[in-house]
Scaffold this motif. Structure first.
Motif, PDB file in Angstrom:
ATOM      1  N   LEU A   1       2.517   4.278   1.217  1.00  0.00           N
ATOM      2  CA  LEU A   1       2.679   4.847   2.549  1.00  0.00           C
ATOM      3  C   LEU A   1       3.352   6.213   2.480  1.00  0.00           C
ATOM      4  O   LEU A   1       4.096   6.516   1.550  1.00  0.00           O
ATOM      5  CB  LEU A   1       3.519   3.910   3.424  1.00  0.00           C
ATOM      6  CG  LEU A   1       2.963   2.487   3.645  1.00  0.00           C
ATOM      7  CD1 LEU A   1       3.931   1.665   4.471  1.00  0.00           C
ATOM      8  CD2 LEU A   1       1.589   2.537   4.300  1.00  0.00           C
ATOM      9  N   LEU A  30      -7.585   0.269   9.519  1.00  0.00           N
ATOM     10  CA  LEU A  30      -7.712  -1.167   9.272  1.00  0.00           C
ATOM     11  C   LEU A  30      -9.185  -1.553   9.272  1.00  0.00           C
ATOM     12  O   LEU A  30      -9.961  -1.112  10.124  1.00  0.00           O
ATOM     13  CB  LEU A  30      -6.961  -1.936  10.355  1.00  0.00           C
ATOM     14  CG  LEU A  30      -6.928  -3.460  10.261  1.00  0.00           C
ATOM     15  CD1 LEU A  30      -6.156  -3.898   9.023  1.00  0.00           C
ATOM     16  CD2 LEU A  30      -6.289  -4.050  11.521  1.00  0.00           C
ATOM     17  N   TYR A  89      -4.099   5.188   7.071  1.00  0.00           N
ATOM     18  CA  TYR A  89      -5.177   4.238   6.802  1.00  0.00           C
ATOM     19  C   TYR A  89      -5.834   3.778   8.098  1.00  0.00           C
ATOM     20  O   TYR A  89      -5.234   3.831   9.172  1.00  0.00           O
ATOM     21  CB  TYR A  89      -4.632   3.006   6.073  1.00  0.00           C
ATOM     22  CG  TYR A  89      -3.999   3.288   4.734  1.00  0.00           C
ATOM     23  CD1 TYR A  89      -4.765   3.333   3.580  1.00  0.00           C
ATOM     24  CD2 TYR A  89      -2.621   3.487   4.624  1.00  0.00           C
ATOM     25  CE1 TYR A  89      -4.184   3.585   2.340  1.00  0.00           C
ATOM     26  CE2 TYR A  89      -2.031   3.729   3.399  1.00  0.00           C
ATOM     27  CZ  TYR A  89      -2.825   3.777   2.261  1.00  0.00           C
ATOM     28  OH  TYR A  89      -2.236   4.019   1.051  1.00  0.00           O
ATOM     29  N   CYS A 106      -2.469  -7.710   6.859  1.00  0.00           N
ATOM     30  CA  CYS A 106      -3.085  -6.396   6.703  1.00  0.00           C
ATOM     31  C   CYS A 106      -2.462  -5.380   7.654  1.00  0.00           C
ATOM     32  O   CYS A 106      -2.122  -4.258   7.254  1.00  0.00           O
ATOM     33  CB  CYS A 106      -4.595  -6.482   6.948  1.00  0.00           C
ATOM     34  SG  CYS A 106      -5.530  -7.267   5.611  1.00  0.00           S
ATOM     35  N   SER A 141      -7.009   5.998   1.584  1.00  0.00           N
ATOM     36  CA  SER A 141      -6.307   6.638   2.695  1.00  0.00           C
ATOM     37  C   SER A 141      -7.154   7.777   3.257  1.00  0.00           C
ATOM     38  O   SER A 141      -8.063   8.285   2.588  1.00  0.00           O
ATOM     39  CB  SER A 141      -4.945   7.170   2.228  1.00  0.00           C
ATOM     40  OG  SER A 141      -5.107   8.111   1.182  1.00  0.00           O
ATOM     41  N   MET A 197      -1.431   3.509  13.825  1.00  0.00           N
ATOM     42  CA  MET A 197      -1.503   3.705  12.382  1.00  0.00           C
ATOM     43  C   MET A 197      -1.219   5.152  11.980  1.00  0.00           C
ATOM     44  O   MET A 197      -1.331   5.502  10.805  1.00  0.00           O
ATOM     45  CB  MET A 197      -2.883   3.288  11.861  1.00  0.00           C
ATOM     46  CG  MET A 197      -3.181   1.816  12.017  1.00  0.00           C
ATOM     47  SD  MET A 197      -2.058   0.794  11.030  1.00  0.00           S
ATOM     48  CE  MET A 197      -2.535  -0.861  11.587  1.00  0.00           C
ATOM     49  N   PHE A 213       0.865  -1.165   0.000  1.00  0.00           N
ATOM     50  CA  PHE A 213       0.000   0.000   0.000  1.00  0.00           C
ATOM     51  C   PHE A 213       0.911   1.227   0.000  1.00  0.00           C
ATOM     52  O   PHE A 213       1.981   1.217   0.612  1.00  0.00           O
ATOM     53  CB  PHE A 213      -0.903   0.037   1.236  1.00  0.00           C
ATOM     54  CG  PHE A 213      -1.827  -1.151   1.358  1.00  0.00           C
ATOM     55  CD1 PHE A 213      -2.526  -1.607   0.254  1.00  0.00           C
ATOM     56  CD2 PHE A 213      -1.997  -1.799   2.573  1.00  0.00           C
ATOM     57  CE1 PHE A 213      -3.377  -2.704   0.357  1.00  0.00           C
ATOM     58  CE2 PHE A 213      -2.846  -2.883   2.693  1.00  0.00           C
ATOM     59  CZ  PHE A 213      -3.540  -3.343   1.572  1.00  0.00           C
ATOM     60  N   LEU A 249      -0.110  -1.976   6.659  1.00  0.00           N
ATOM     61  CA  LEU A 249      -0.616  -0.645   6.964  1.00  0.00           C
ATOM     62  C   LEU A 249       0.191   0.081   8.037  1.00  0.00           C
ATOM     63  O   LEU A 249      -0.024   1.265   8.283  1.00  0.00           O
ATOM     64  CB  LEU A 249      -2.076  -0.740   7.434  1.00  0.00           C
ATOM     65  CG  LEU A 249      -3.089  -1.194   6.384  1.00  0.00           C
ATOM     66  CD1 LEU A 249      -4.454  -1.402   7.011  1.00  0.00           C
ATOM     67  CD2 LEU A 249      -3.178  -0.188   5.250  1.00  0.00           C
ATOM     68  N   CYS A 265      -8.245  -5.217   3.465  1.00  0.00           N
ATOM     69  CA  CYS A 265      -7.567  -4.594   4.599  1.00  0.00           C
ATOM     70  C   CYS A 265      -8.038  -3.192   4.964  1.00  0.00           C
ATOM     71  O   CYS A 265      -8.057  -2.841   6.152  1.00  0.00           O
ATOM     72  CB  CYS A 265      -6.062  -4.511   4.326  1.00  0.00           C
ATOM     73  SG  CYS A 265      -5.240  -6.091   4.037  1.00  0.00           S
ATOM     74  N   ILE A 266      -8.367  -2.357   3.996  1.00  0.00           N
ATOM     75  CA  ILE A 266      -8.504  -0.920   4.231  1.00  0.00           C
ATOM     76  C   ILE A 266      -9.964  -0.495   4.362  1.00  0.00           C
ATOM     77  O   ILE A 266     -10.763  -0.708   3.448  1.00  0.00           O
ATOM     78  CB  ILE A 266      -7.817  -0.112   3.116  1.00  0.00           C
ATOM     79  CG1 ILE A 266      -6.320  -0.462   3.054  1.00  0.00           C
ATOM     80  CG2 ILE A 266      -8.008   1.382   3.337  1.00  0.00           C
ATOM     81  CD1 ILE A 266      -5.579   0.217   1.924  1.00  0.00           C
TER      82      ILE A 266
END
Length: 426
Positions: free
Chosen positions: A281, A381, A379, A393, A354, A365, A279, A397, A348-349
């Motif tokens: 970041l 979770l 993000y 996941c 985001s 996070m 993902f 993240l 996962c998101i």
């Protein structure tokens, strides 16, 4: 009279708070400097072992597991890796990939001590590695440093695979200017609201090579590689340095073609597609990004002309590697990686995208923010993630600082600096 007395009292309180904050900040800077002082001595040197990777992670019982092998159609993954983490190039996203790969194969990281970089911007020294002793074995080194090839070679196995990543210098300059401007005193006197544009109209009016943290403002890539970022672009040392970088690094990724870069990495190191899932970041919200006009882009490239030469050189060799890999094959593999990543987003998101820092539910996070604002996205979770994906996941993240802590890195100095920033409300 009462009003005057109250006003005077308020002024004294304000002055006291400001003085306290300044003293605290100066103390922190002195503490930081003292913590990074290195004692120079010359202990006996022992050769670095060829590799210390667990045999099971190599699918082999041979001692020379660090060499890529083709035996009975088995491709052995290469695990000894040096990632030169350049600034504002998407390197945090790749770092997350490396962290997960290292955990998967039970590899040993060479981490810094007390902070999340190797005493940057000082040139890297092997003594910056936490617990370093001559002859020790490490598999992966990947935190920010100012590259020093000779010292890095004393920490990692001889046939370590060297990787780095570059970004279009105009976009990198804009990003670096935004992220670091509050710790670069040279930028504080730039008038107007659009400071990037004002700086680029006449950089020499605001720049000094001797200025504190000035390296963030000019040829930052070249500086990260341990080179003199203030050289004249036509100085023969520039071309020589680019040749040396090309000789040292086996793969130079390009941020603008991140997925293609990962596919080349996978092919070269015998990794699996699962190892490449990611993902994005440490990305900024779009409202904080200054759109460079064609005129300002040209000025940014001219100002960062050494980085532009560096980028053009490796962009050319990158596409030569893509051609060798096969365009059709690359297109197919990139599509597969994007499909797999899209699946992970759904799994996962929360919301599938985001969010701004204020909308992130878990402290774990929350990404590290530039001083004075919260422009870096993060993000949430998904709730009730299937057990089969919960661990993956969360790891995908997790921001860099928190992941380093999870890996056992002592970040007391970085965290203390974070608390100080919160106290003085920067």
């Amino acid at each position: 009279m009462f009003f005057v007395t109250m006003l005077q009292e308020w002024r004294w309180q304000l002055m006291f708070k400001c003085a306290t904050a300044v003293c605290f900040l100066v103390s922190m800077i002195l503490l930081y400097c003292l913590s990074t002082v290195q004692i120079n001595f010359s202990p006996p040197e022992f050769p670095v072992p060829l590799s210390c990777a667990p045999q099971s992670s190599q699918h082999s019982t041979q001692s020379t597991t660090n060499v890529l092998q083709q035996d009975s159609n088995i491709c052995v993954p290469k695990v000894d890796i040096m990632f030169m983490k350049t600034h504002k190039t998407g390197s945090s996203t790749f770092l997350n990939i490396l962290f997960r790969f290292g955990e998967k194969h039970k590899l040993k990281f060479a981490f810094p001590n007390s902070q999340n970089d190797f005493s940057y911007p000082s040139p890297f020294q092997r003594t910056h590695v936490h617990g370093y002793k001559s002859g020790m074995c490490f598999n992966i080194m990947c935190n920010h440093m100012r590259f020093n090839a000779a010292e890095v070679a004393k920490v990692l196995p001889r046939d370590t695979f060297y990787i780095t990543i570059l970004r279009d210098p105009a976009e990198l300059f804009e990003s670096s200017f935004h992220y670091f401007s509050r710790i670069i005193p040279l930028t504080w006197r730039i008038p107007g609201e659009h400071k990037v544009a004002e700086f680029l109209r006449n950089p020499n009016l605001y720049f000094s090579s001797d200025g504190f943290n000035s390296f963030y403002l000019k040829n930052l890539l070249f500086f990260d590689f341990g080179q003199d970022n203030t050289l004249d672009p036509d100085d023969p040392r520039v071309e020589k340095s680019i040749r040396l970088i090309a000789e040292r690094f086996h793969l130079v990724m390009i941020m603008e073609h991140f997925e293609e870069s990962l596919i080349l990495l996978k092919d070269t190191l015998c990794w699996e597609m699962d190892d490449l899932l990611f993902f994005k970041l440490n990305s900024r919200k779009q409202s904080t990004v200054s759109k460079l006009s064609p005129e300002l882009r040209a000025k940014a490239l001219q100002w960062n002309s050494i980085d532009w030469r560096l980028y053009k050189h490796f962009n050319l060799t990158f596409w030569e590697r893509v051609e060798s890999y096969g365009r059709d094959r690359m297109t197919k593999d990139v599509a597969e990686l994007r499909r797999r990543n899209a699946e992970m987003v759904k799994i996962c998101i929360e919301g599938g995208h985001s969010v701004e820092a204020g909308n992130i539910h878990e402290e774990a996070m929350q990404p590290w923010q530039p001083i004075g604002e919260k422009s870096i996205m993060g993000y949430n979770l998904n709730k009730n993630v299937d057990k089969a994906y919960q661990e993956l996941c969360r790891k995908m993240l997790t921001p860099e600082i928190q992941y380093l802590t999870d890996l056992g890195v002592n970040l007391w100095l970085t965290k203390l600096w974070g608390h100080v920033r919160n106290i003085i409300d920067w």
